[in-house]
Every structure is written in structure tokens, then in C-alpha cells.
Design an enzyme around this catalytic site. Structure first.
Site: not given
Lengths: 272, 272
Positions: A11-12, A43-44, A74, A76, A153, A191-193
């Protein structure tokens, strides 16, 4: 490379840990290596060719670590780079967009899905295509949420700032011209976040809208692909390692809110 | 055997055509061979060792027809025979139980799932295990529905008899001791014949309960497995064949209600 080799998860940043957690629960015998490209997140907003180049570097990094399968955890990177890196890889690569779309289709009784995602994922149209491939009559409304990955983040999940941001992004998906019934009945966290903001999304969406993500169906795809290659681990003594580019301390802090004490010590990695 | 080889799809009768239909829609470039073991349906009430023996025969039949992947589009066969035949097969075999469980998990907001299935599938406990693997806190209530496969196979979907039978089976999943809210919020059709009674299930379940099946997530698994083996067809000129053991006329009649004119002529097959 064999059945006891690890699964790579990319992932980013920290978002892919939500997928890692589900993988470790469903496939408890498997070893894993996680890589978060923390130094270059998010990354988005990046152009597609940059996302492809970064993802390619990550796939090379996993290749040197004997991974038997790699998960692009991820959205993106999946939306913009999956086709390119799949063609180049010696091992299977599983993305999260098609699994996410399948979960949303399973959830949506009224065939009307809202997708929240990064700017890059929305721009790629990958979710619209994936949902339409599964059900051409399903409505898909996309909403880019550029503030959410930085919020996660920086450890701000659970704050009023996070709730306000989620409300601002989700509101247009819920009401249209004063309609009382929500426009969509399913909100796909593309989005995995975003599962780290699940409480916020659930609260804003309300009881009439189901909030789904791609973790369960991604783990299903991983299991089926491993089984088909006879690469499921025998479950003896799985090992887990977590790497991050950039500031390891900040990554660790946010990561512990997801994994608690079960997260191994975060190691530093460099992508070139 | 290569990318242009067909996907094999197996069921005890016509039920697997609901999965074939979804596969053909999602993977339009793929050739397919369908086999319905009409002569020996229903599989549901049969002992496990008989289901394993019949499924093994079918897998051998597909092996002689150069299939690149086989879908067990029969929950009873998946629940009782998937592990055995997977170990013996040179090509990947995909079942429908894990995909069905993943679809139900995606759908169930209250984490309470009702599974309707054959006697054999219920007895095997395969769905309870598959759902609990995905979500240990999810409630699963099973209901065996022995009359439904014979009703579908005799062309009685849409009749009052079908509606009465579905109501009788589903009622216990919806109310318990006079509780008004349905006990489950998701009804998983754990038999590939049951989507042919979807109208009946939807009517009886009511607006508060989502009716899901395994077709979409099974097609997802098939696509990911084929992609990982670099066996996705290039989509030039797919061909489709349908075989049935036993009375081809009756099979054709019921099958046309699913596929309409798009179903190829049904050919006779023998399993030994």
C-alpha cells in the site's frame, strides 16, 4: 518460492493494513510481508504514470523477498497499475477493485452504489467499470475524498475534523434535491485507508446505508488463487514482517491503532 | 490446454445454469462446457460418499474435454467433494460455498445470515464453517429445503406450490417467538437451483431481508484464478456447449426458462 513463501501486501501507507488484518485472520497459516510506501504517500493525487512507476518498484522489491503472491492493497495502485504489473510479474498479483465491486453488488438491494475513493481512483473510472462488468444496470456514483488519506495517516481518525470531512464528502451521495430516501443503499469504501474511518462513515451514512469494503472478498480471491496454484501454506509457523519507506515512527504509531500489539516491529525499506 | 480452452461448469441438474449465466456475462470471451447430471439429481439427499463418487466422475469427464478450469456450480458437491477432487485435479476447481459466504458477509449489516440449502449441504456444515472463517461473530442459521430442487427441476417455479414451499422453509428464519424484526437480515441461497425461485424468496423475505447468491462472487474467483494462471481467453470466438445425463428434453425445457434462446442445443452425456 513455494507454499511456505510469504504473501506480499503493498500500500501507499498504512491503509493496506486493513487488508493485511483480514488476510491474517482468514489465512492464519500464511506468512506475510507488508510494505507501505509512506515516504511517497498519498498516491491518490499523483499522475497515473507515477503511480505505475512506484508500484513497479514495489513489485520488484517483493520479488527479491521470495513472495508467492502479491496483494495490491491500494485502490489507487490497483486502478492505475494492476494491468501493467500483472503482465510483468512471475507471481500472481491480486488487486482490490474487483473484489470491492463484488462486495458492493452483493450488498446493494436497490442496485445503487456510492463509491468513495481517492482522486486517482475516481479519475481512472476503475470502479465504475468493475461494477458495470458485474451488473450493467447498477448505478454507481463516485465521490473523490482527497482529505481523508492525510487525515488517517496523521492519526486523526476519531476526531471531529475526520467526522466533518467524511460528512462533507458523503452528504451528496445521500440526498439529491431534497429526496429523503438515500440515493445509494451501499457505500463502498474504495480506498483501503477508509475502513480506519468506518465509525465516521457508518455514523454519517445512517442505518439505511450499508458501508462495505474490499477486505473480505480480496481475501477470498487470495485463497482461491493460492489453492489453484497449490500454494496454500501448511500453517506450521507463519512469520510476519512490516516495512515502511520514510518515517517509521509515525507509521508505527498509526499502525498500532489498527493492529494493536500484534503488529511486528516496523522495519525501514527503500524503493528504487 | 490453454487460454482458449473452455471453462467447465458442473451441477447435479439445471441449477448451475444460474452460475453459467453470470460467468458468460462477466467473462464474455470465455468458451464454456456445462454438464448437468440430470439422470441422478437431486444430489441433496444422497450420502456424502456417493456425491464424492459422482463428482469425481464428472471431473474425469471434463478432463477429457480439455477444460482449463472447472466450476463446481453445485453447493452439495462443493460442500462434500471439493477438497477431494481438488487434490486429484490437474486444473483449478472453484466451488460456490466460499464465494456465497463472502457475498452474504458483504450483505449482512447485522451479522446475522440465514442459509437455505439442500439436506446434504446443511448436514456438511460447510456454510457455517465458511461464514465463521470470514467473520467469527456472524450468526448463521441453516434451513434444509428438500422440496425445492425437485420443484425447480419439474418446471414448477412461479407456481403457488413453489411459493408455499418457500414460505414454509423461510418462515422460521424470519420470526422467532413473535419477534417482529426478522431474525436474519440476509438470506443466502445456498443451492444454485434456488435463484430460479428468487421471486418467491424475495416475496417471502420482504423488504428488510436481502436475498443473495454465490454467482457474482464465484465469477470473481474464476476471473482472478484464470488471470493468475495467464489463462484468460482473448475473446476471439467463444463457443458454448451444454450436456445433460438423462432426459435431455425435460432439461432443455427448464433450461430455456433461464437462458431463453441463447442456450445451445442440449447434448446427451454419460458419466461412468
Amino acid at each position: 518460492m513455494g507454499a511456505s513463501s510469504p504473501i506480499g501486501v503493498f500500500d501507499s501507507g498504512v491503509g493496506g493494513l486493513t487488508v493485511l488484518k483480514e488476510l491474517r485472520r482468514q489465512l492464519a497459516g500464511e506468512s506475510t510481508i507488508y510494505l507501505g510506501d509512506e515516504a511517497r504517500m498519498p498516491y491518490g493525487p499523483r499522475p497515473a504514470d507515477e503511480v505505475i512507476a512506484f508500484t513497479r518498484q514495489a513489485m520488484r522489491w517483493f520479488a527479491t523477498r521470495d513472495c508467492k503472491l502479491i496483494v495490491l492493497a491500494c485502490n489507487t495502485a490497483t486502478a492505475q497499475a494492476l494491468e501493467a504489473v500483472r503482465d510483468e510479474s512471475a507471481v500472481p498479483i491480486i488487486g482490490v477493485v474487483r473484489p470491492g465491486a463484488a462486495a458492493a453488488i452483493a450488498s446493494s438491494a436497490r442496485r445503487s452504489i456510492g463509491v468513495v475513493a481517492t482522486v486517482g481512483t475516481v479519475r481512472s473510472g476503475a470502479y465504475v467499470r468493475a461494477v458495470r462488468d458485474l451488473d450493467p444496470l447498477c448505478d454507481v456514483t463516485q465521490q473523490a475524498c482527497p482529505r481523508l488519506v492525510p487525515i488517517v495517516e496523521s492519526g486523526k481518525a476519531g476526531t471531529p475534523e475526520a467526522l466533518d470531512a467524511v460528512r462533507e464528502y458523503v452528504a451528496p451521495l445521500l440526498s439529491e434535491g431534497g429526496v429523503v430516501t438515500p440515493v445509494v443503499d451501499t457505500l463502498l469504501l474504495g480506498c483501503t485507508h477508509y475502513p480506519l474511518l468506518r465509525e465516521e462513515f457508518t455514523k454519517v451514512a445512517g442505518p439505511g446505508v450499508r458501508v462495505v469494503d474490499s477486505a473480505t472478498t480480496t481475501a477470498l480471491a487470495v485463497r482461491e488463487v493460492l489453492a489453484s496454484h497449490r500454494l496454500l501454506a501448511d500453517g506450521a509457523t507463519p512469520t510476519h514482517r512490516v516495512f515502511a519507506t520514510g518515517p517509521v515512527e509515525r507509521f508505527s504509531e498509526v499502525a498500532r491503532t489498527i493492529f494493536g500489539e500484534k503488529l511486528p516491529e516496523v522495519e525501514a525499506a527503500a524503493l528504487t
